[in-house]
Design an enzyme around this catalytic site. Structure first.
Site, PDB file in Angstrom:
ATOM      1  N   LYS A  24       8.049  52.644  26.864  1.00 18.09           N
ATOM      2  CA  LYS A  24       9.012  53.523  26.115  1.00 18.09           C
ATOM      3  C   LYS A  24       9.073  53.326  24.676  1.00 18.09           C
ATOM      4  O   LYS A  24       9.223  52.228  24.352  1.00 18.09           O
ATOM      5  CB  LYS A  24      10.480  53.273  26.721  1.00 18.09           C
ATOM      6  CG  LYS A  24      10.805  53.641  28.245  1.00 18.09           C
ATOM      7  CD  LYS A  24      12.024  53.474  28.449  1.00 18.09           C
ATOM      8  CE  LYS A  24      12.149  51.718  28.827  1.00 18.09           C
ATOM      9  NZ  LYS A  24      13.049  51.138  29.857  1.00 18.09           N
ATOM     10  N   LYS A  75       6.653  57.172  27.449  1.00 20.64           N
ATOM     11  CA  LYS A  75       7.608  58.096  26.757  1.00 20.64           C
ATOM     12  C   LYS A  75       7.855  57.638  25.522  1.00 20.64           C
ATOM     13  O   LYS A  75       7.839  56.447  25.233  1.00 20.64           O
ATOM     14  CB  LYS A  75       8.779  58.244  27.657  1.00 20.64           C
ATOM     15  CG  LYS A  75       9.624  59.270  27.271  1.00 20.64           C
ATOM     16  CD  LYS A  75      11.008  59.226  28.232  1.00 20.64           C
ATOM     17  CE  LYS A  75      11.967  60.083  27.758  1.00 20.64           C
ATOM     18  NZ  LYS A  75      13.114  60.399  28.617  1.00 20.64           N
TER      19      LYS A  75
END
Length: 101
Positions: A24, A75
């Site tokens: 992330k 992400k």
């Protein structure tokens, strides 16, 4: 990840896959969400990786795979496409899923 995999293996979920959310990146795209949830403007530095730090993302992905993950989420993927390909190459083409938001 390791505890989750062990627990699943000891129950009737041994055949289930685990989708890791390890890579992330810190991103300005999270600004509205962070503001709404009262998270600091910088986000959650202990969880989110700096966008230029591909080495850390690869290490997190490798650790999750070693501990039992079956696939990976990256992400936000729209701005770091090179990472998705790096993970595929470094992990032996384990499935990874780019997620934008």
């Amino acid at each position: 990840m390791r505890v989750l995999r062990k627990t699943m293996d000891e129950t009737s979920f041994a055949e289930r896959d685990i989708l890791s959310y390890g890579a992330k990146y810190d991103s300005a795209l999270y600004g509205p969400f962070n503001a709404f949830t009262s998270i600091t403007e910088k986000g959650m530095p202990s969880e989110q990786i700096e966008p230029t730090d591909i080495k850390s993302a690869l290490e997190k992905a490798e650790a999750d795979l070693t501990e039992g993950a079956s696939a990976l989420i990256v992400k936000p993927a729209s701005s770091i496409r090179r990472l998705t390909e790096s993970i595929r190459q470094e992990t032996g083409y384990i499935p990874n899923f780019p997620d934008h938001l």
